[in-house]
Design a protein around this motif. Structure first.
Motif, PDB file in Angstrom:
ATOM      1  N   ASN A   1     -14.255  59.604  35.244  1.00  0.00           N
ATOM      2  CA  ASN A   1     -14.533  59.226  34.008  1.00  0.00           C
ATOM      3  C   ASN A   1     -13.145  58.849  33.693  1.00  0.00           C
ATOM      4  OD1 ASN A   1     -17.528  59.200  34.614  1.00  0.00           O
ATOM      5  ND2 ASN A   1     -17.745  61.426  33.727  1.00  0.00           N
ATOM      6  N   TRP A   2     -12.631  59.883  33.791  1.00  0.00           N
ATOM      7  CA  TRP A   2     -11.102  59.366  32.595  1.00  0.00           C
ATOM      8  C   TRP A   2     -10.319  58.166  33.529  1.00  0.00           C
ATOM      9  CZ3 TRP A   2      -8.211  61.793  36.114  1.00  0.00           C
ATOM     10  CH2 TRP A   2      -8.009  62.901  37.012  1.00  0.00           C
ATOM     11  N   GLU A   3      -9.357  57.556  32.995  1.00  0.00           N
ATOM     12  CA  GLU A   3      -8.314  56.935  33.961  1.00  0.00           C
ATOM     13  C   GLU A   3      -7.487  58.041  34.180  1.00  0.00           C
ATOM     14  OE1 GLU A   3      -9.164  54.227  34.716  1.00  0.00           O
ATOM     15  OE2 GLU A   3     -10.867  53.630  33.476  1.00  0.00           O
ATOM     16  N   ILE A   4      -7.009  57.023  36.112  1.00  0.00           N
ATOM     17  CA  ILE A   4      -5.518  57.386  36.806  1.00  0.00           C
ATOM     18  C   ILE A   4      -5.024  57.471  36.584  1.00  0.00           C
ATOM     19  CG2 ILE A   4      -5.176  57.865  38.621  1.00  0.00           C
ATOM     20  CD1 ILE A   4      -8.186  58.566  39.507  1.00  0.00           C
ATOM     21  N   MET A   5      -4.635  56.297  36.398  1.00  0.00           N
ATOM     22  CA  MET A   5      -3.650  55.256  35.702  1.00  0.00           C
ATOM     23  C   MET A   5      -3.675  53.716  35.517  1.00  0.00           C
ATOM     24  SD  MET A   5      -2.963  53.595  39.777  1.00  0.00           S
ATOM     25  CE  MET A   5      -2.879  55.835  40.853  1.00  0.00           C
ATOM     26  N   ALA A   6      -2.388  53.170  34.615  1.00  0.00           N
ATOM     27  CA  ALA A   6      -3.313  52.004  33.874  1.00  0.00           C
ATOM     28  C   ALA A   6      -1.478  51.272  34.455  1.00  0.00           C
ATOM     29  CB  ALA A   6      -2.729  52.073  32.443  1.00  0.00           C
TER      30      ALA A   6
ATOM     31  N   ALA B   1      12.626  47.555  28.064  1.00  0.00           N
ATOM     32  CA  ALA B   1      11.215  47.153  28.646  1.00  0.00           C
ATOM     33  C   ALA B   1      10.070  48.168  29.280  1.00  0.00           C
ATOM     34  CB  ALA B   1      11.560  46.084  29.833  1.00  0.00           C
ATOM     35  N   VAL B   2      10.572  49.702  29.475  1.00  0.00           N
ATOM     36  CA  VAL B   2       9.636  50.697  29.706  1.00  0.00           C
ATOM     37  C   VAL B   2       8.311  50.937  29.037  1.00  0.00           C
ATOM     38  CG1 VAL B   2       9.763  50.901  32.713  1.00  0.00           C
ATOM     39  CG2 VAL B   2      10.670  52.317  30.351  1.00  0.00           C
ATOM     40  N   LEU B   3       9.513  50.654  27.271  1.00  0.00           N
ATOM     41  CA  LEU B   3       9.639  51.099  26.178  1.00  0.00           C
ATOM     42  C   LEU B   3       8.822  50.779  24.983  1.00  0.00           C
ATOM     43  CD1 LEU B   3      12.567  53.348  26.056  1.00  0.00           C
ATOM     44  CD2 LEU B   3      10.526  54.520  26.513  1.00  0.00           C
ATOM     45  N   VAL B   4       8.498  49.441  25.819  1.00  0.00           N
ATOM     46  CA  VAL B   4       7.378  47.960  24.248  1.00  0.00           C
ATOM     47  C   VAL B   4       6.078  48.970  23.759  1.00  0.00           C
ATOM     48  CG1 VAL B   4       6.370  46.211  24.423  1.00  0.00           C
ATOM     49  CG2 VAL B   4       8.253  46.251  26.064  1.00  0.00           C
ATOM     50  N   PRO B   5       6.485  49.022  22.504  1.00  0.00           N
ATOM     51  CA  PRO B   5       5.661  50.078  21.454  1.00  0.00           C
ATOM     52  C   PRO B   5       4.334  49.711  21.942  1.00  0.00           C
ATOM     53  CG  PRO B   5       7.789  49.321  20.542  1.00  0.00           C
ATOM     54  CD  PRO B   5       7.270  48.821  21.604  1.00  0.00           C
ATOM     55  N   ARG B   6       4.032  48.564  22.122  1.00  0.00           N
ATOM     56  CA  ARG B   6       2.359  48.051  22.068  1.00  0.00           C
ATOM     57  C   ARG B   6       1.616  48.316  23.296  1.00  0.00           C
ATOM     58  NH1 ARG B   6       4.178  44.483  17.456  1.00  0.00           N
ATOM     59  NH2 ARG B   6       2.373  44.371  16.255  1.00  0.00           N
ATOM     60  N   LEU B   7       2.659  48.346  24.078  1.00  0.00           N
ATOM     61  CA  LEU B   7       2.437  48.693  25.482  1.00  0.00           C
ATOM     62  C   LEU B   7       2.458  50.199  25.650  1.00  0.00           C
ATOM     63  CD1 LEU B   7       2.004  48.099  28.633  1.00  0.00           C
ATOM     64  CD2 LEU B   7       4.694  47.767  29.052  1.00  0.00           C
ATOM     65  N   LEU B   8       3.490  50.924  24.907  1.00  0.00           N
ATOM     66  CA  LEU B   8       3.046  52.477  25.123  1.00  0.00           C
ATOM     67  C   LEU B   8       1.843  53.214  24.405  1.00  0.00           C
ATOM     68  CD1 LEU B   8       6.572  54.011  25.383  1.00  0.00           C
ATOM     69  CD2 LEU B   8       5.510  53.433  27.349  1.00  0.00           C
ATOM     70  N   ALA B   9       1.813  52.636  23.525  1.00  0.00           N
ATOM     71  CA  ALA B   9       0.512  53.302  22.846  1.00  0.00           C
ATOM     72  C   ALA B   9      -0.663  52.733  23.940  1.00  0.00           C
ATOM     73  CB  ALA B   9       0.391  52.284  21.476  1.00  0.00           C
ATOM     74  N   LEU B  10      -0.622  51.689  24.379  1.00  0.00           N
ATOM     75  CA  LEU B  10      -2.076  51.578  24.675  1.00  0.00           C
ATOM     76  C   LEU B  10      -2.262  51.836  26.489  1.00  0.00           C
ATOM     77  CD1 LEU B  10      -2.684  47.675  24.203  1.00  0.00           C
ATOM     78  CD2 LEU B  10      -4.239  49.928  23.238  1.00  0.00           C
ATOM     79  N   VAL B  11      -1.025  52.734  26.933  1.00  0.00           N
ATOM     80  CA  VAL B  11      -0.384  53.417  28.288  1.00  0.00           C
ATOM     81  C   VAL B  11      -1.647  54.648  27.540  1.00  0.00           C
ATOM     82  CG1 VAL B  11       0.905  54.423  29.375  1.00  0.00           C
ATOM     83  CG2 VAL B  11       0.415  52.104  29.242  1.00  0.00           C
ATOM     84  N   GLU B  12      -0.785  54.738  26.303  1.00  0.00           N
ATOM     85  CA  GLU B  12      -0.897  56.620  26.345  1.00  0.00           C
ATOM     86  C   GLU B  12      -2.870  56.652  26.096  1.00  0.00           C
ATOM     87  OE1 GLU B  12       0.679  59.207  23.468  1.00  0.00           O
ATOM     88  OE2 GLU B  12       2.738  58.587  24.258  1.00  0.00           O
ATOM     89  N   PHE B  13      -3.554  55.481  25.792  1.00  0.00           N
ATOM     90  CA  PHE B  13      -4.917  55.782  24.940  1.00  0.00           C
ATOM     91  C   PHE B  13      -5.188  55.710  26.775  1.00  0.00           C
ATOM     92  CE2 PHE B  13      -8.506  52.724  25.481  1.00  0.00           C
ATOM     93  CZ  PHE B  13      -9.331  53.950  23.733  1.00  0.00           C
ATOM     94  N   LEU B  14      -4.828  55.539  27.912  1.00  0.00           N
ATOM     95  CA  LEU B  14      -5.732  54.693  28.867  1.00  0.00           C
ATOM     96  C   LEU B  14      -5.555  56.160  29.632  1.00  0.00           C
ATOM     97  CD1 LEU B  14      -5.000  51.335  30.424  1.00  0.00           C
ATOM     98  CD2 LEU B  14      -7.590  52.335  29.683  1.00  0.00           C
ATOM     99  N   VAL B  15      -4.370  57.054  29.395  1.00  0.00           N
ATOM    100  CA  VAL B  15      -3.839  58.052  30.554  1.00  0.00           C
ATOM    101  C   VAL B  15      -3.531  59.138  30.044  1.00  0.00           C
ATOM    102  CG1 VAL B  15      -3.804  56.576  32.576  1.00  0.00           C
ATOM    103  CG2 VAL B  15      -1.906  56.883  31.851  1.00  0.00           C
ATOM    104  N   GLY B  16      -3.415  59.420  28.575  1.00  0.00           N
ATOM    105  CA  GLY B  16      -3.321  60.174  27.658  1.00  0.00           C
ATOM    106  C   GLY B  16      -1.809  60.383  27.462  1.00  0.00           C
TER     107      GLY B  16
END
Length: 279
Positions: A134-139, A84-99
């Protein structure tokens, strides 16, 4: 409160091919403009029933059924959570937010039955003073295992408040101007950044609303050294202040399987000291 500059929608070069391949450009725009988005991923839809079953089973092991219930520290307690923690679309957008190299900070759950009270308006950057960077801390992502509706107690959110880069005031929490429900079908992943103001609605219908909460943070927030081998007996024999430096009085890092969630005393203490230089 959309951000006007086109640069706000820029995706890092390392991530752009994945964002495009997964069809996530509109989700990126929603995250930039509104502070949240709803993800539909076939992997998530296929796993949803297993995620729900595991949460309910583990919550029952933690304690007797009640209006508000949870199972915490989920990773490793059922094989489905590693998927569950490796869902592709989720991880891609998490990386967009927090690097790149985002770290899983929390994997927990909540079960809300009829009559469950609403959650107060807040930003997930609970451990940081304003103004936020200005950058996001968490998602944070919520896995919708039961359809999200207002009467069912779905998440509430004030779109665009992420650009304010601060916590809501008591008056803003009371008025809740601009608050809207996040309506989403079963199997959806609702993702928001740590700056946007949100809560949830009371559950007004029979049955349960089962949600898995996934929090990811930047790689830089990982500690350099792990002191978990120093047990409480060792800490008790050390000079005053050692427990503070090791974070032993904090809510962060203190959740256990047995507790099923947050220690409210540690939670309030941690929020108070994290947002202010006052004792």
């Amino acid at each position: 409160m959309p951000l006007d500059t086109a640069a706000s929608y820029d995706v890092p070069e390392f991530l752009a091919p994945r964002i495009d391949a997964l069809g996530l450009r509109e989700n990126v725009r929603e995250l930039v403009d509104q502070g949240y988005t709803i993800i539909q991923d076939p992997v998530a839809h296929a796993l949803t029933d297993r995620v729900r079953e595991a949460i309910v089973r583990l919550a029952e092991e933690t304690g007797p059924p009640r209006t508000g219930q949870s199972a915490a520290l989920l990773l490793g307690r059922d094989p489905v959570f590693s998927e569950a923690v490796l869902v592709p679309r989720l991880l891609a957008l998490v990386e967009f937010l927090v690097g790149r190299g985002a770290i899983l900070s929390q994997l927990t759950s909540s079960i809300r039955g009829e009559g469950a009270a609403p959650l107060v308006l807040h930003a997930d950057n609970s451990w940081f003073p304003a103004p936020f960077p200005n950058w996001e801390i968490m998602a944070t992502a919520c896995w919708v295992t039961d359809e999200f509706t207002r009467e069912g107690g779905c998440t509430s959110i004030i779109p665009g408040t992420h650009v304010l880069k601060r916590h809501p005031s008591e008056e803003e929490c009371r008025i809740q101007e601009g608050l809207v429900p996040i309506v989403a079908p079963k199997g959806s992943l609702c993702l928001w950044d740590g700056s946007v103001w949100h809560g949830n609605y009371p559950r007004e219908i029979p049955g349960q609303r089962v949600v898995m909460h996934m929090t990811y943070t930047r790689v830089g927030f990982a500690p350099v050294e792990d002191y978990s081998h120093l047990d409480d007996a060792w800490v008790a024999n050390q000079p005053e202040g050692i427990a503070d430096l090791l974070g032993r009085k904090l809510f962060l890092g203190a959740t256990t399987v047995e507790s099923g969630g947050a220690d409210p005393v540690k939670l309030r203490y941690t929020q108070r000291i994290a947002r202010s230089d006052k004792p």
